[in-house]
Write a protein that holds these residues in place. Structure first.
Motif, short mmCIF file in Angstrom:
data_model
loop_
_atom_site.label_atom_id
_atom_site.label_comp_id
_atom_site.label_asym_id
_atom_site.label_seq_id
_atom_site.Cartn_x
_atom_site.Cartn_y
_atom_site.Cartn_z
N LYS A 103 0.82 -1.21 0.00
CA LYS A 103 0.00 0.00 0.00
C LYS A 103 0.86 1.26 0.00
N LYS A 104 2.09 1.14 0.53
CA LYS A 104 2.96 2.31 0.62
C LYS A 104 4.40 1.84 0.53
N SER A 106 -2.70 1.32 -7.17
CA SER A 106 -3.15 2.33 -6.21
C SER A 106 -2.15 2.58 -5.08
N ALA A 107 -1.04 1.85 -5.06
CA ALA A 107 -0.06 1.98 -3.97
C ALA A 107 0.63 3.33 -4.02
N PHE A 108 0.84 3.92 -2.85
CA PHE A 108 1.55 5.20 -2.74
C PHE A 108 3.05 4.95 -2.85
N ARG A 132 -2.81 6.21 -8.32
CA ARG A 132 -1.61 6.20 -7.48
C ARG A 132 -1.12 7.62 -7.22
#
Length: 553
Positions: free
Chosen positions: A325-326, A349-351, A407
């Motif tokens: 996720k990050k 969608s990962a930061f 993202r």
């Protein structure tokens, strides 16, 4: 009649007793004790009591008076501000004191308990009855202190720190009364209860005694760490590859500082958070670590030291991290960062945060050419430039991107130049709908004409720069052969000083070109108002929505 059956003088009434009443009771006690003592000493047989019996009664009286004295002190403490604190607040204070206290460390204070633990009987009782206060254990620790901790921490999860500092190594080298066997003997019994374990091999001489992974193999081995959730390792001075896999089926967080090949391996792949600060490592070694942790959700990798930059030619298969996720990669040069990013496959969608640093070798990949392809995948870009106070007057470029996949990306670049090559980036920005720039300077008018013609799809433009540079930007809009930025609806120039008459000229030009702005935002106190564009109702006839904001202090 025995001494315990002597009639008592009582206080009058039911109200609060006064000193006079207490004095009468004490005077009578003093008198009767003195008289009886005299009779016992003169003729112990006629009094019916021996000196031994009389002494026992005096001891009973002394204990009873001590309880009354303690009660009065407790009641007095309850009337002070600190005495009114609830048990919960006192426990929180004691937990803070315990956290800051270096239990067992090689210092005079390390073998003593924090002073608040014995502030008064109430605080001491809370300290003794609270297992959480005794759940943080630092090894090596004196055996009597360790026994005290173990007798008071009940069955709560433990946080254990094994700290091999210089003092420990010196004792080992001097053959004093300490050994890794004794350290392991202290650690092994509590392994199943440890929820947080820190192994700190922070002495430069530690590898001359025993390396970290050797200690793990000999004193932890295949034992199951059933409660371990957080593992922190600092082996910055030791280089050794894992000998055995750590059996920690509930481990969630791994923090590691040191040589990347020394990162431990695990029986079960359960780690969801990785914080890796490595030194002198190859990029494929970082990818190997990530590949071994497929359940990662949060990842931070930093390198504080660089070898001489080399062109990356090693092949490594892509690393797929489907749950991330990050992810934050820091302190790599541009070539290294480009290699890592191209070898990572993460959810759209990962930061991502990517922090790069400038490299003096001109043949390496330029930052703009690394950033550019990422811009082409984006819809929004925010750019800023700030002084980096941690690199001796250097600068940091910051680029925030919102990709079409959703993202969010933040890219920073440390450099000794304050110049951002907007010309070089412009050709990558053709798909952007939002651009927000905070820069010290802009290129020439001719170069700006090229730049804004590349921004063919932007709907919003934010610009914070010097007033002369902003003037050149407006001039570029008006001198371009084509109509630049035909979709532009919103202009935000807060923080930028400009002439109101010049802005009015630009707005009228856009209107004549049939591409009027719909929204204008500026800082009221930075505008130089003119007769043609007075402050009252400024630009209201030229723009649908005018937002004037005050100057920020």
């Amino acid at each position: 009649m025995t001494y315990s059956q002597m009639p008592r003088t009582t206080f009058s009434g039911r109200g609060f007793p006064n000193v006079s009443e207490l004095s009468l009771v004490c005077d009578e006690l003093d008198s009767r004790v003195s008289d009886e003592l005299q009779r016992v000493l003169v003729d112990p047989f006629s009094s019916g009591h021996s000196i031994r019996a009389f002494t026992a009664v005096l001891h009973e009286l002394d204990q009873r008076l001590a309880r009354s004295s303690q009660l009065l002190k407790q009641r007095q403490n309850m009337c002070t501000p600190i005495g009114k604190l609830s048990d919960e607040i006192i426990l929180e204070i004691l937990e803070y004191c315990a956290k800051e206290h270096l239990f067992g460390h090689y210092s005079p204070k390390g073998t003593n308990l924090p002073a608040p633990f014995s502030l008064c009987s109430k605080w001491r009782n809370i300290a003794v009855r609270s297992p959480t206060l005794w759940s943080n254990i630092s090894l090596p620790m004196p055996s009597d202190l360790l026994d005290l901790f173990m007798s008071r921490n009940g069955n709560v999860p433990l946080a254990v720190v094994v700290d091999i500092v210089d003092q420990v190594v010196d004792k080992l080298l001097e053959n004093e009364d300490f050994s890794f066997d004794s350290l392991g003997s202290s650690l092994r019994p509590v392994l199943p209860r440890i929820s947080r374990l820190s192994l700190l091999w922070t002495s430069p001489n530690a590898e001359n005694v025993m390396t970290l992974n050797t200690f793990i193999a000999q004193h932890i081995g295949h034992r199951e760490l059933t409660s371990l959730e957080v593992l922190h390792i600092n082996s910055i001075y030791t280089f050794d590859e894992p000998i055995t896999k750590i059996n920690a089926p509930k481990l969630l967080t791994l923090n590691f500082v040191g040589f990347v090949p020394s990162v431990p391996s695990f029986v079960d792949n359960t780690v969801t958070e990785l914080n890796l600060s490595g030194r002198e490592f190859e990029l494929h070694e970082v990818l190997d670590v990530l590949a071994a942790l497929p359940l990662l959700e949060t990842c931070m990798i930093d390198t504080a030291e660089h070898d001489e930059p080399q062109l990356i030619t090693d092949y490594h298969p892509p690393v797929f991290l489907p749950r991330v996720k990050k992810i934050h990669l820091a302190s790599f040069n541009v070539d290294q960062m480009d290699y890592l990013v191209k070898h990572l496959e993460i959810p759209p969608s990962a930061f991502m945060r990517l922090d790069t640093c400038a490299d003096p070798d001109e043949h390496l990949l330029a930052f703009e050419d690394f950033l550019g392809p990422l811009i082409t995948l984006s819809e929004r870009q925010c750019v800023s430039r700030a002084i980096d106070h941690y690199s001796y007057g250097g600068y940091v470029q910051s680029h925030e991107l919102i990709c079409k996949s959703g993202r969010q990306m933040v890219l920073t670049h440390k450099t000794h130049s304050e110049f951002i090559d907007i010309m070089r980036l412009a050709r990558y920005a053709m798909n952007l709908s939002l651009i927000d720039l905070c820069v010290a300077s802009l290129p020439s008018t001719a170069e700006l004409v090229y730049v804004i013609n590349c921004w063919s799809k932007i709907v919003h433009l934010g610009m914070r720069t010097e007033d002369a540079d902003f003037e050149r930007l407006l001039e570029a809009f008006e001198t371009s052969a084509d109509v630049p930025c035909p979709l532009l609806e919103s202009l935000d120039c807060t923080g930028t000083s400009f002439n109101a008459g010049r802005m009015g000229q630009f707005l009228r030009f856009r209107t004549r070109q049939n591409v009027p702005l719909r929204e204008l935002r500026f800082t009221k106190d930075l505008v130089q108002w003119t007769e043609t564009e007075p402050e009252i109702d400024a630009f209201s006839t030229l723009v649908e929505l005018v937002q004037s904001v005050p100057l920020q202090g």
